[in-house]
Write an enzyme that holds these catalytic residues in place. Structure first.
Site, PDB file in Angstrom:
ATOM      1  N   HIS A   4      11.428  79.249  10.908  1.00 47.92           N
ATOM      2  CA  HIS A   4      11.772  80.335  11.843  1.00 47.92           C
ATOM      3  C   HIS A   4      10.780  81.467  11.653  1.00 47.92           C
ATOM      4  O   HIS A   4      10.695  82.028  10.559  1.00 47.92           O
ATOM      5  CB  HIS A   4      13.192  80.846  11.568  1.00 47.92           C
ATOM      6  CG  HIS A   4      14.237  79.808  11.804  1.00 47.92           C
ATOM      7  ND1 HIS A   4      14.859  79.641  13.024  1.00 47.92           N
ATOM      8  CD2 HIS A   4      14.746  78.847  10.989  1.00 47.92           C
ATOM      9  CE1 HIS A   4      15.721  78.629  12.942  1.00 47.92           C
ATOM     10  NE2 HIS A   4      15.671  78.126  11.726  1.00 47.92           N
TER      11      HIS A   4
ATOM     12  N   ASP B   3      13.183  75.552   6.641  1.00 43.02           N
ATOM     13  CA  ASP B   3      14.223  76.327   7.334  1.00 43.02           C
ATOM     14  C   ASP B   3      14.220  77.757   6.816  1.00 43.02           C
ATOM     15  O   ASP B   3      15.267  78.407   6.745  1.00 43.02           O
ATOM     16  CB  ASP B   3      15.613  75.692   7.194  1.00 43.02           C
ATOM     17  CG  ASP B   3      16.590  76.221   8.238  1.00 43.02           C
ATOM     18  OD1 ASP B   3      16.133  76.894   9.186  1.00 43.02           O
ATOM     19  OD2 ASP B   3      17.801  75.991   8.099  1.00 43.02           O
TER      20      ASP B   3
ATOM     21  N   HIS C  22      10.082  72.718   9.625  1.00 42.22           N
ATOM     22  CA  HIS C  22      11.239  73.458  10.189  1.00 42.22           C
ATOM     23  C   HIS C  22      11.113  74.918   9.729  1.00 42.22           C
ATOM     24  O   HIS C  22      11.426  75.248   8.594  1.00 42.22           O
ATOM     25  CB  HIS C  22      12.554  72.854   9.688  1.00 42.22           C
ATOM     26  CG  HIS C  22      13.760  73.493  10.303  1.00 42.22           C
ATOM     27  ND1 HIS C  22      14.796  72.763  10.839  1.00 42.22           N
ATOM     28  CD2 HIS C  22      14.111  74.798  10.485  1.00 42.22           C
ATOM     29  CE1 HIS C  22      15.726  73.582  11.308  1.00 42.22           C
ATOM     30  NE2 HIS C  22      15.327  74.837  11.094  1.00 42.22           N
TER      31      HIS C  22
ATOM     32  N   HIS D 105      20.273  70.119  15.090  1.00 42.13           N
ATOM     33  CA  HIS D 105      21.095  70.825  14.091  1.00 42.13           C
ATOM     34  C   HIS D 105      22.430  70.089  14.088  1.00 42.13           C
ATOM     35  O   HIS D 105      23.258  70.302  14.965  1.00 42.13           O
ATOM     36  CB  HIS D 105      21.271  72.303  14.472  1.00 42.13           C
ATOM     37  CG  HIS D 105      22.066  73.062  13.448  1.00 42.13           C
ATOM     38  ND1 HIS D 105      21.560  74.149  12.764  1.00 42.13           N
ATOM     39  CD2 HIS D 105      23.333  72.878  12.964  1.00 42.13           C
ATOM     40  CE1 HIS D 105      22.478  74.600  11.918  1.00 42.13           C
ATOM     41  NE2 HIS D 105      23.563  73.856  12.025  1.00 42.13           N
TER      42      HIS D 105
ATOM     43  N   LYS E 106      14.448  71.056  20.278  1.00 41.79           N
ATOM     44  CA  LYS E 106      15.488  71.296  19.274  1.00 41.79           C
ATOM     45  C   LYS E 106      16.848  71.465  19.928  1.00 41.79           C
ATOM     46  O   LYS E 106      17.017  72.323  20.793  1.00 41.79           O
ATOM     47  CB  LYS E 106      15.138  72.561  18.471  1.00 41.79           C
ATOM     48  CG  LYS E 106      16.211  73.030  17.496  1.00 41.79           C
ATOM     49  CD  LYS E 106      16.333  72.118  16.290  1.00 41.79           C
ATOM     50  CE  LYS E 106      17.489  72.520  15.368  1.00 41.79           C
ATOM     51  NZ  LYS E 106      17.217  73.666  14.537  1.00 41.79           N
TER      52      LYS E 106
ATOM     53  N   HIS F  52      17.395  69.797   8.388  1.00 43.74           N
ATOM     54  CA  HIS F  52      17.957  70.402   7.170  1.00 43.74           C
ATOM     55  C   HIS F  52      19.199  69.670   6.663  1.00 43.74           C
ATOM     56  O   HIS F  52      20.281  70.241   6.601  1.00 43.74           O
ATOM     57  CB  HIS F  52      18.235  71.896   7.356  1.00 43.74           C
ATOM     58  CG  HIS F  52      18.902  72.278   8.656  1.00 43.74           C
ATOM     59  ND1 HIS F  52      20.042  71.665   9.124  1.00 43.74           N
ATOM     60  CD2 HIS F  52      18.575  73.206   9.582  1.00 43.74           C
ATOM     61  CE1 HIS F  52      20.383  72.206  10.265  1.00 43.74           C
ATOM     62  NE2 HIS F  52      19.507  73.146  10.576  1.00 43.74           N
TER      63      HIS F  52
HETATM   64  O1  DOR Z   1      20.818  79.429   7.976  1.00 45.32           O
HETATM   65  C1  DOR Z   1      20.331  79.259   9.089  1.00 45.32           C
HETATM   66  N1  DOR Z   1      19.572  80.207   9.698  1.00 45.32           N
HETATM   67  N2  DOR Z   1      20.545  78.106   9.729  1.00 45.32           N
HETATM   68  C2  DOR Z   1      20.182  77.914  10.998  1.00 45.32           C
HETATM   69  O2  DOR Z   1      20.456  76.869  11.523  1.00 45.32           O
HETATM   70  C3  DOR Z   1      19.497  78.985  11.760  1.00 45.32           C
HETATM   71  C4  DOR Z   1      18.845  79.936  10.874  1.00 45.32           C
HETATM   72  C5  DOR Z   1      18.444  81.202  11.597  1.00 45.32           C
HETATM   73  O3  DOR Z   1      17.831  81.115  12.657  1.00 45.32           O
HETATM   74  O4  DOR Z   1      18.729  82.283  11.069  1.00 45.32           O
HETATM   75 ZN    ZN Z   2      16.646  76.404  11.171  1.00 41.00          ZN
END
Ligand code: DOR
Ligand code: ZN
Length: 338
Positions: free
Chosen positions: A15, A241, A13, A135, A96, A169
């Site tokens: 970003h 995450d 997971h 999520h 997702k 998460h």
């Molecule tokens: O804290 C988070 N940041 N939780 C999420 O679900 C998305 C993520 C983000 O993309 O910044």
């Molecule tokens: Zn995330």
């Protein structure tokens, strides 16, 4: 000197964002991980094959690493046709699902989590063997959002027994308990949720760099997550995450949600598993479990760590982008060997 080798780490997971932020953060994962599952919540989110394939190219360029596989995901919509999903299935690892407005760039997520509302897409995914990452938060009181989502996980797990579902998460004891109730439920857990509670975020001076969604919960939740991770519960995978936001968006009124952990994940996990005498389970938690759940054969990538102090940089920068990592300026007891 004490050392430990992590074999083909997977971050299930992650970003990576886009443009300069992508260029800044992608190598910080691809240097040490063998693969990662990439979140689709760009602006606009990834909902077409064209957007998916071009993002894959940009990631490939940014990672500059042959021994790294980016596994892309599509942003869930409840009107994807069977034909569209059949055509894209070999280019994605999962889809997702975000409830609308629940977190960063999720405004176009699903408005209703009612199974009937989701049925058309879920039916096709189930037939095509495409896993569903969720999520799992309602829009209730912030500390109860994940617990309130448990009946929704159950309704989807029951309605689609052949659909592989990943509770993303997870932050609560409730989610750990649900894991064993349904064969088709799995989960990821982050590094930060194994380490912090709400006290670390807001119990003293507010720490915006630990503010994330789902918010960190109670000590008993952290204990349940840690217990499952340390024993490498076979249905639980590591998913950082890691969610970078520029410093000015974190240290701000209206702080963006996300903890940036990619450059410290392996060192801190090694430290954590060592402290609990569970280093033997770390490779399962960080790679083997995900290989089994997602049917992956990652490229072999051995990363050696030694027990030597590592001071975490205060900030990572590239062009006009920057991001503050968890434990910025602090000392960790394990370092990566080049
Ligand atoms: O804290 C988070 N940041 N939780 C999420 O679900 C998305 C993520 C983000 O993309 O910044
Ligand atoms: Zn995330």
């Amino acid at each position: 000197m004490q050392s430990f080798v992590i074999n083909s780490a997977l971050d299930m997971h992650l970003h990576l964002r886009d443009e300069d932020m992508l260029k800044l953060v992608a190598p910080l994962t691809s240097n040490t991980f063998s693969g990662a599952l990439i979140m689709p919540n760009l602006v606009p989110p990834i909902t077409t094959k064209e957007a998916l394939l071009s993002y894959k190219e940009r990631i490939k360029e940014a990672t500059k690493e042959d021994l790294f596989d980016a596994h892309l995901t599509l942003f869930f919509q409840n009107n994807y046709s069977y034909e569209f999903l059949n055509d894209i299935k070999n280019d994605i690892i999962a889809i997702k699902l975000y409830p609308a407005g629940i977190t960063t760039n999720s405004d176009t997520g699903v408005a209703s989590m009612d199974v009937e509302n989701l049925r058309p897409t879920l039916e096709s995914m189930s037939k095509l063997g495409i896993p569903l990452c969720i999520h799992g938060e309602t829009n209730g009181f912030v500390m109860d959002r994940e617990a309130e989502f448990m009946p929704i996980y159950e309704s989807i797990a029951k309605a689609f027994p052949d659909l592989k579902i990943i509770m993303e998460h997870i932050t609560t004891k409730d989610a750990i308990e649900l894991l064993d109730k349904y064969d088709n439920l799995h989960a990821t857990v982050t590094l930060h949720h194994l380490l912090i509670t709400l006290d670390d975020v807001a119990g003293g001076m507010l720490n915006p760099h630990l503010f994330c969604k789902p918010i960190a919960k109670r000590p008993r939740d952290k204990r349940a997550l840690l217990k499952a991770a340390l024993k490498a519960h076979p249905k639980l995978m590591f998913g950082s995450d890691s969610a970078p936001h520029p410093k000015h968006k974190k240290e701000a009124c209206g702080c963006a949600a996300g903890v940036f952990t990619s450059p410290i994940a392996l060192q801190v996990l090694t430290q954590l598993f060592e402290e609990h005498n569970c280093l033997d389970n770390l490779n399962s938690f960080i790679s083997l479990n995900a290989q089994k759940i997602y049917n992956l054969s990652p490229k072999t990538k051995m990363i050696k760590l030694i027990k030597k102090d590592f001071v975490v940089p205060e900030i990572y920068e590239y062009n006009n982008e920057n991001v503050v990592p968890m434990y910025a300026g602090e000392k960790l007891s394990w370092s990566l060997v080049d």
